[in-house]
Design a protein around this motif. Structure first.
Motif, PDB file in Angstrom:
ATOM      1  N   ARG A  80      22.616  34.886  34.262  1.00  0.00           N
ATOM      2  CA  ARG A  80      21.739  35.513  35.251  1.00  0.00           C
ATOM      3  C   ARG A  80      22.320  35.438  36.662  1.00  0.00           C
ATOM      4  O   ARG A  80      22.024  36.286  37.502  1.00  0.00           O
ATOM      5  CB  ARG A  80      20.349  34.861  35.203  1.00  0.00           C
ATOM      6  N   ASP A  81      23.169  34.429  36.929  1.00  0.00           N
ATOM      7  CA  ASP A  81      23.716  34.320  38.280  1.00  0.00           C
ATOM      8  C   ASP A  81      24.777  35.366  38.579  1.00  0.00           C
ATOM      9  O   ASP A  81      25.309  35.423  39.688  1.00  0.00           O
ATOM     10  CB  ASP A  81      24.248  32.909  38.552  1.00  0.00           C
ATOM     11  N   LYS A  82      25.082  36.219  37.602  1.00  0.00           N
ATOM     12  CA  LYS A  82      25.997  37.343  37.827  1.00  0.00           C
ATOM     13  C   LYS A  82      25.255  38.673  37.927  1.00  0.00           C
ATOM     14  O   LYS A  82      25.880  39.736  37.947  1.00  0.00           O
ATOM     15  CB  LYS A  82      27.037  37.422  36.702  1.00  0.00           C
ATOM     16  N   ILE A  83      23.929  38.630  37.979  1.00  0.00           N
ATOM     17  CA  ILE A  83      23.128  39.849  37.972  1.00  0.00           C
ATOM     18  C   ILE A  83      22.401  40.021  39.304  1.00  0.00           C
ATOM     19  O   ILE A  83      21.798  39.088  39.825  1.00  0.00           O
ATOM     20  CB  ILE A  83      22.109  39.827  36.818  1.00  0.00           C
ATOM     21  N   VAL A  84      22.482  41.225  39.851  1.00  0.00           N
ATOM     22  CA  VAL A  84      21.768  41.624  41.065  1.00  0.00           C
ATOM     23  C   VAL A  84      20.760  42.696  40.663  1.00  0.00           C
ATOM     24  O   VAL A  84      21.029  43.505  39.762  1.00  0.00           O
ATOM     25  CB  VAL A  84      22.752  42.186  42.113  1.00  0.00           C
TER      26      VAL A  84
ATOM     27  N   LEU B 101      12.577  37.501  39.498  1.00  0.00           N
ATOM     28  CA  LEU B 101      13.576  37.750  38.458  1.00  0.00           C
ATOM     29  C   LEU B 101      14.705  36.723  38.507  1.00  0.00           C
ATOM     30  O   LEU B 101      15.547  36.680  37.606  1.00  0.00           O
ATOM     31  CB  LEU B 101      14.139  39.160  38.605  1.00  0.00           C
ATOM     32  N   GLY B 102      14.753  35.924  39.570  1.00  0.00           N
ATOM     33  CA  GLY B 102      15.773  34.889  39.659  1.00  0.00           C
ATOM     34  C   GLY B 102      17.154  35.403  39.991  1.00  0.00           C
ATOM     35  O   GLY B 102      18.157  34.732  39.719  1.00  0.00           O
ATOM     36  N   CYS B 103      17.237  36.593  40.598  1.00  0.00           N
ATOM     37  CA  CYS B 103      18.509  37.232  40.933  1.00  0.00           C
ATOM     38  C   CYS B 103      18.502  37.639  42.407  1.00  0.00           C
ATOM     39  O   CYS B 103      17.438  37.872  42.979  1.00  0.00           O
ATOM     40  CB  CYS B 103      18.719  38.501  40.098  1.00  0.00           C
ATOM     41  N   PRO B 104      19.678  37.787  43.020  1.00  0.00           N
ATOM     42  CA  PRO B 104      19.714  38.382  44.354  1.00  0.00           C
ATOM     43  C   PRO B 104      19.151  39.800  44.317  1.00  0.00           C
ATOM     44  O   PRO B 104      19.280  40.506  43.310  1.00  0.00           O
ATOM     45  CB  PRO B 104      21.204  38.393  44.706  1.00  0.00           C
TER      46      PRO B 104
END
Length: 336
Positions: free
Chosen positions: A234-238, A265-268
Protein backbone atom coordinates in the motif's frame (compact mmCIF):
# COMPACT_ATOMS: atom_id res chain seq x y z
CA UNK A 1 -24.81 0.16 7.23
CA UNK A 2 -21.19 1.01 6.49
CA UNK A 3 -19.51 4.01 8.13
CA UNK A 4 -17.02 6.29 6.35
CA UNK A 5 -14.77 8.56 8.39
CA UNK A 6 -13.65 12.01 7.24
CA UNK A 7 -11.17 13.64 9.61
CA UNK A 8 -11.98 17.25 10.48
CA UNK A 9 -8.51 18.53 9.74
CA UNK A 10 -6.88 21.32 11.74
CA UNK A 11 -3.46 22.92 12.01
CA UNK A 12 -3.85 25.53 14.72
CA UNK A 13 -1.89 25.60 17.96
CA UNK A 14 -1.86 24.66 20.69
CA UNK A 15 -3.05 21.17 19.96
CA UNK A 16 -5.42 19.57 22.45
CA UNK A 17 -4.19 16.50 24.31
CA UNK A 18 -6.46 14.22 22.29
CA UNK A 19 -5.17 15.46 18.90
CA UNK A 20 -4.06 12.79 16.44
CA UNK A 21 -1.59 13.33 13.57
CA UNK A 22 -3.09 13.18 10.08
CA UNK A 23 -1.12 10.70 7.94
CA UNK A 24 2.00 11.42 10.00
CA UNK A 25 2.10 15.00 8.74
CA UNK A 26 1.84 18.40 10.43
CA UNK A 27 -1.96 18.51 10.52
CA UNK A 28 -4.13 16.94 13.15
CA UNK A 29 -7.66 16.00 14.07
CA UNK A 30 -9.59 15.07 17.17
CA UNK A 31 -13.01 14.58 15.58
CA UNK A 32 -14.29 13.05 12.36
CA UNK A 33 -17.40 13.36 10.25
CA UNK A 34 -19.09 9.96 9.97
CA UNK A 35 -20.77 9.56 6.58
CA UNK A 36 -23.41 6.95 5.82
CA UNK A 37 -25.20 5.92 2.65
CA UNK A 38 -28.51 7.19 4.02
CA UNK A 39 -27.09 10.69 3.59
CA UNK A 40 -26.45 11.33 7.27
CA UNK A 41 -23.23 13.04 8.39
CA UNK A 42 -22.48 13.02 12.12
CA UNK A 43 -19.62 14.61 14.04
CA UNK A 44 -18.01 12.14 16.45
CA UNK A 45 -14.83 11.96 18.51
CA UNK A 46 -11.94 10.10 16.87
CA UNK A 47 -11.89 7.67 19.81
CA UNK A 48 -15.27 6.35 18.62
CA UNK A 49 -14.01 4.98 15.30
CA UNK A 50 -12.58 1.45 14.82
CA UNK A 51 -8.88 0.91 15.44
CA UNK A 52 -8.14 -0.16 11.85
CA UNK A 53 -9.78 2.97 10.41
CA UNK A 54 -7.91 5.16 12.87
CA UNK A 55 -4.60 3.55 11.92
CA UNK A 56 -5.18 4.31 8.24
CA UNK A 57 -5.86 7.96 9.05
CA UNK A 58 -2.83 8.44 11.28
CA UNK A 59 -0.07 6.19 9.92
CA UNK A 60 2.77 8.19 8.30
CA UNK A 61 2.92 7.89 4.53
CA UNK A 62 6.18 6.47 3.21
CA UNK A 63 8.37 8.64 0.95
CA UNK A 64 7.46 8.44 -2.73
CA UNK A 65 10.34 8.55 -5.23
CA UNK A 66 12.37 9.91 -2.32
CA UNK A 67 9.87 12.73 -1.71
CA UNK A 68 8.69 13.47 1.83
CA UNK A 69 4.93 12.97 2.07
CA UNK A 70 4.80 15.15 5.19
CA UNK A 71 5.18 18.19 2.93
CA UNK A 72 3.22 19.28 -0.17
CA UNK A 73 4.91 18.05 -3.34
CA UNK A 74 4.45 19.58 -6.80
CA UNK A 75 3.98 17.30 -9.79
CA UNK A 76 4.51 19.40 -12.92
CA UNK A 77 2.46 18.58 -16.01
CA UNK A 78 4.51 17.98 -19.15
CA UNK A 79 2.13 16.99 -21.93
CA UNK A 80 3.82 16.04 -25.20
CA UNK A 81 0.60 15.99 -27.19
CA UNK A 82 -0.74 18.17 -30.00
CA UNK A 83 -4.21 18.47 -28.45
CA UNK A 84 -4.16 18.72 -24.66
CA UNK A 85 -6.65 21.37 -23.53
CA UNK A 86 -4.13 23.80 -22.06
CA UNK A 87 -0.56 22.97 -23.05
CA UNK A 88 -0.84 20.79 -26.15
CA UNK A 89 1.48 21.47 -29.06
CA UNK A 90 3.92 23.65 -27.13
CA UNK A 91 7.04 21.78 -28.25
CA UNK A 92 8.42 21.23 -31.72
CA UNK A 93 10.60 18.28 -30.73
CA UNK A 94 11.47 15.93 -27.88
CA UNK A 95 14.51 18.12 -27.20
CA UNK A 96 12.29 21.18 -26.72
CA UNK A 97 9.94 19.18 -24.48
CA UNK A 98 12.86 18.03 -22.34
CA UNK A 99 14.09 21.62 -22.02
CA UNK A 100 10.61 22.66 -20.89
CA UNK A 101 10.72 19.85 -18.34
CA UNK A 102 14.07 21.10 -17.01
CA UNK A 103 12.60 24.59 -16.68
CA UNK A 104 9.66 23.23 -14.71
CA UNK A 105 12.07 21.57 -12.30
CA UNK A 106 14.01 24.83 -11.97
CA UNK A 107 10.71 26.59 -11.26
CA UNK A 108 10.22 24.35 -8.23
CA UNK A 109 8.64 21.09 -9.39
CA UNK A 110 9.43 17.98 -7.37
CA UNK A 111 8.62 15.54 -10.18
CA UNK A 112 7.32 15.59 -13.75
CA UNK A 113 4.20 13.86 -15.06
CA UNK A 114 4.75 13.15 -18.76
CA UNK A 115 1.81 12.22 -20.96
CA UNK A 116 1.48 11.45 -24.65
CA UNK A 117 -2.30 11.08 -24.89
CA UNK A 118 -4.76 13.86 -24.20
CA UNK A 119 -7.49 12.87 -21.77
CA UNK A 120 -9.49 16.10 -22.06
CA UNK A 121 -13.26 15.62 -22.53
CA UNK A 122 -13.95 14.33 -26.04
CA UNK A 123 -10.35 13.31 -26.77
CA UNK A 124 -9.74 10.37 -29.12
CA UNK A 125 -7.65 7.32 -28.20
CA UNK A 126 -3.99 7.37 -29.25
CA UNK A 127 -2.34 4.18 -30.51
CA UNK A 128 0.29 2.81 -28.08
CA UNK A 129 3.06 3.14 -30.67
CA UNK A 130 2.31 6.81 -31.23
CA UNK A 131 2.09 7.45 -27.49
CA UNK A 132 5.48 5.77 -26.97
CA UNK A 133 7.08 7.78 -29.78
CA UNK A 134 5.92 10.99 -28.07
CA UNK A 135 6.97 10.15 -24.51
CA UNK A 136 9.98 7.81 -24.57
CA UNK A 137 12.54 10.22 -26.11
CA UNK A 138 11.55 12.97 -23.69
CA UNK A 139 11.91 10.68 -20.69
CA UNK A 140 15.34 9.54 -21.86
CA UNK A 141 16.42 13.16 -22.32
CA UNK A 142 15.39 13.93 -18.74
CA UNK A 143 17.60 11.30 -17.13
CA UNK A 144 17.96 11.84 -13.41
CA UNK A 145 14.65 13.69 -12.97
CA UNK A 146 11.85 12.01 -10.96
CA UNK A 147 9.29 11.12 -13.65
CA UNK A 148 5.76 9.77 -13.69
CA UNK A 149 4.32 8.35 -16.91
CA UNK A 150 0.72 9.44 -17.47
CA UNK A 151 -0.77 6.54 -19.40
CA UNK A 152 -3.59 4.00 -19.42
CA UNK A 153 -1.62 1.39 -21.39
CA UNK A 154 0.83 -1.27 -20.29
CA UNK A 155 2.99 -1.05 -23.44
CA UNK A 156 3.47 2.68 -22.96
CA UNK A 157 4.25 2.27 -19.26
CA UNK A 158 6.77 -0.48 -20.01
CA UNK A 159 8.63 1.69 -22.52
CA UNK A 160 8.54 4.67 -20.16
CA UNK A 161 9.93 2.70 -17.21
CA UNK A 162 12.75 1.37 -19.37
CA UNK A 163 13.50 4.95 -20.41
CA UNK A 164 13.71 6.17 -16.82
CA UNK A 165 10.22 6.86 -15.46
CA UNK A 166 9.57 5.57 -11.96
CA UNK A 167 5.83 5.94 -11.32
CA UNK A 168 2.72 5.02 -13.34
CA UNK A 169 -0.18 7.50 -13.26
CA UNK A 170 -3.31 5.94 -14.78
CA UNK A 171 -6.35 8.19 -15.19
CA UNK A 172 -8.53 5.12 -15.70
CA UNK A 173 -7.61 3.70 -12.30
CA UNK A 174 -6.23 0.52 -13.92
CA UNK A 175 -9.51 -0.28 -15.69
CA UNK A 176 -8.54 0.52 -19.30
CA UNK A 177 -5.76 -2.06 -19.76
CA UNK A 178 -5.97 -5.04 -17.39
CA UNK A 179 -2.31 -5.87 -18.06
CA UNK A 180 -1.11 -2.60 -16.54
CA UNK A 181 -1.92 -3.58 -12.95
CA UNK A 182 0.04 -6.83 -13.27
CA UNK A 183 2.98 -4.99 -14.83
CA UNK A 184 3.10 -2.54 -11.91
CA UNK A 185 2.87 -5.34 -9.35
CA UNK A 186 5.50 -7.53 -11.02
CA UNK A 187 7.94 -4.62 -11.10
CA UNK A 188 6.99 -3.21 -7.65
CA UNK A 189 6.26 0.14 -9.28
CA UNK A 190 4.61 3.03 -7.46
CA UNK A 191 1.25 3.69 -9.08
CA UNK A 192 -1.35 6.43 -8.90
CA UNK A 193 -4.95 5.25 -9.18
CA UNK A 194 -7.36 7.90 -10.39
CA UNK A 195 -11.13 7.70 -10.50
CA UNK A 196 -12.94 8.48 -13.73
CA UNK A 197 -16.43 7.66 -14.93
CA UNK A 198 -16.36 6.58 -18.57
CA UNK A 199 -13.57 7.30 -21.03
CA UNK A 200 -12.47 10.74 -22.27
CA UNK A 201 -14.84 10.56 -25.26
CA UNK A 202 -17.95 10.09 -23.12
CA UNK A 203 -17.09 10.97 -19.51
CA UNK A 204 -18.89 14.33 -19.49
CA UNK A 205 -22.10 12.94 -20.99
CA UNK A 206 -24.40 13.44 -17.96
CA UNK A 207 -22.31 11.71 -15.24
CA UNK A 208 -24.38 10.40 -12.32
CA UNK A 209 -23.61 9.13 -8.81
CA UNK A 210 -25.60 7.95 -5.81
CA UNK A 211 -23.19 9.83 -3.54
CA UNK A 212 -20.15 11.10 -5.42
CA UNK A 213 -17.87 11.27 -2.38
CA UNK A 214 -18.64 7.74 -1.21
CA UNK A 215 -18.86 6.27 -4.71
CA UNK A 216 -15.39 7.56 -5.60
CA UNK A 217 -14.04 6.34 -2.26
CA UNK A 218 -15.44 2.85 -2.87
CA UNK A 219 -13.86 2.66 -6.33
CA UNK A 220 -10.45 3.76 -5.08
CA UNK A 221 -10.65 1.38 -2.13
CA UNK A 222 -11.50 -1.53 -4.44
CA UNK A 223 -8.54 -0.77 -6.72
CA UNK A 224 -6.12 -0.31 -3.82
CA UNK A 225 -7.21 -3.63 -2.34
CA UNK A 226 -6.91 -5.30 -5.76
CA UNK A 227 -3.30 -4.16 -6.08
CA UNK A 228 -2.52 -5.13 -2.51
CA UNK A 229 -4.01 -8.59 -3.06
CA UNK A 230 -1.78 -8.99 -6.13
CA UNK A 231 1.28 -8.14 -4.04
CA UNK A 232 1.90 -4.39 -4.30
CA UNK A 233 2.38 -2.81 -0.90
CA UNK A 234 0.00 0.00 0.00
CA UNK A 235 2.91 2.39 0.57
CA UNK A 236 3.52 2.34 -3.20
CA UNK A 237 -0.03 3.43 -4.04
CA UNK A 238 -1.30 7.00 -4.52
CA UNK A 239 -4.99 7.85 -4.92
CA UNK A 240 -6.58 10.64 -6.96
CA UNK A 241 -10.34 11.44 -6.85
CA UNK A 242 -10.21 12.50 -10.51
CA UNK A 243 -11.58 16.03 -10.42
CA UNK A 244 -13.19 16.80 -13.78
CA UNK A 245 -13.16 13.21 -15.05
CA UNK A 246 -16.80 12.21 -15.41
CA UNK A 247 -18.00 14.82 -12.91
CA UNK A 248 -20.23 17.86 -13.03
CA UNK A 249 -19.23 21.07 -11.31
CA UNK A 250 -21.37 20.05 -8.33
CA UNK A 251 -19.58 16.68 -8.17
CA UNK A 252 -16.17 18.37 -8.30
CA UNK A 253 -17.06 20.74 -5.48
CA UNK A 254 -18.46 17.94 -3.32
CA UNK A 255 -15.23 15.97 -3.75
CA UNK A 256 -13.06 18.98 -3.00
CA UNK A 257 -15.08 19.78 0.11
CA UNK A 258 -14.69 16.20 1.34
CA UNK A 259 -11.10 15.46 0.26
CA UNK A 260 -10.00 14.47 3.76
CA UNK A 261 -12.17 11.35 3.51
CA UNK A 262 -9.59 9.78 1.17
CA UNK A 263 -6.96 9.71 3.93
CA UNK A 264 -8.94 6.70 5.12
CA UNK A 265 -7.40 4.68 2.28
CA UNK A 266 -3.99 4.90 3.94
CA UNK A 267 -2.31 6.30 0.81
CA UNK A 268 -0.98 9.70 -0.26
CA UNK A 269 -3.60 11.81 -2.05
CA UNK A 270 -2.90 13.46 -5.40
CA UNK A 271 -5.02 16.43 -6.45
CA UNK A 272 -5.21 17.58 -10.07
CA UNK A 273 -7.34 20.69 -10.58
CA UNK A 274 -4.96 22.88 -12.57
CA UNK A 275 -6.70 25.06 -15.19
CA UNK A 276 -9.77 22.81 -15.31
CA UNK A 277 -13.09 23.93 -16.68
CA UNK A 278 -14.86 24.51 -13.39
CA UNK A 279 -12.00 26.81 -12.31
CA UNK A 280 -12.67 28.90 -15.41
CA UNK A 281 -16.44 28.93 -14.90
CA UNK A 282 -16.38 29.90 -11.23
CA UNK A 283 -13.41 32.24 -11.64
CA UNK A 284 -14.66 33.85 -14.88
CA UNK A 285 -11.54 32.81 -16.81
CA UNK A 286 -12.48 31.32 -20.21
CA UNK A 287 -8.82 31.14 -21.27
CA UNK A 288 -7.19 28.11 -19.55
CA UNK A 289 -3.84 29.93 -19.38
CA UNK A 290 -5.42 32.58 -17.12
CA UNK A 291 -6.67 30.14 -14.50
CA UNK A 292 -3.55 30.02 -12.28
CA UNK A 293 -5.10 32.08 -9.44
CA UNK A 294 -8.18 29.88 -9.20
CA UNK A 295 -6.14 26.68 -9.57
CA UNK A 296 -3.82 27.78 -6.75
CA UNK A 297 -6.77 28.69 -4.53
CA UNK A 298 -8.12 25.15 -4.85
CA UNK A 299 -4.65 23.67 -4.26
CA UNK A 300 -4.34 25.63 -1.01
CA UNK A 301 -7.74 24.31 0.05
CA UNK A 302 -6.28 20.85 -0.59
CA UNK A 303 -3.26 21.61 1.58
CA UNK A 304 -5.63 22.58 4.39
CA UNK A 305 -7.08 19.06 4.14
CA UNK A 306 -3.69 17.35 4.14
CA UNK A 307 -3.31 16.53 0.44
CA UNK A 308 0.27 15.50 -0.31
CA UNK A 309 0.76 15.88 -4.09
CA UNK A 310 -0.46 18.61 -6.44
CA UNK A 311 -0.46 18.14 -10.22
CA UNK A 312 -0.06 21.60 -11.75
CA UNK A 313 0.79 23.60 -14.87
CA UNK A 314 1.88 26.81 -13.11
CA UNK A 315 4.79 25.55 -11.04
CA UNK A 316 6.54 28.75 -9.94
CA UNK A 317 3.28 30.41 -8.97
CA UNK A 318 2.12 27.36 -7.01
CA UNK A 319 5.48 27.02 -5.26
CA UNK A 320 5.34 30.68 -4.19
CA UNK A 321 1.78 30.33 -2.92
CA UNK A 322 2.64 27.22 -0.88
CA UNK A 323 5.69 28.93 0.62
CA UNK A 324 3.58 31.90 1.75
CA UNK A 325 0.79 29.64 3.03
CA UNK A 326 3.26 27.68 5.14
CA UNK A 327 5.02 30.81 6.42
CA UNK A 328 1.75 32.35 7.60
CA UNK A 329 0.57 29.09 9.10
CA UNK A 330 3.81 28.61 11.02
CA UNK A 331 4.00 32.27 11.97
CA UNK A 332 7.78 32.33 12.23
CA UNK A 333 11.01 31.78 10.39
CA UNK A 334 10.89 34.64 7.88
CA UNK A 335 12.36 38.14 8.04
CA UNK A 336 10.07 41.18 7.88
Amino acid sequence: MRDYYRPLVRSDAPRPKDALPLAGGPRWFSHVARHRRDGSVTRIHASEIPEAALARLTTPRAPLLGLDMRQPQIMAILNVTPDSFSDGGLDGSSTEAALRGRRLMTDGADLLDIGGESTRPGAEDVAPGEEISRTEPVIRALAGVPISIDTRKMAVAKAAIRAGAALVNDVSGLTHDPALADFCVENALPVCIMHSQGDPQTMQDAPRYDDVLLDVYDFLEEQVEMLEAKGLSRDKIVVDPGIGFGKTQAHNLALLNGLALFHGLGCPILLGVSRKGFVGRIGDAPDPKKRAPGSIAVALAGIAQGVQIFRVHDVAETRQAIALWQAVEQGAGHDA
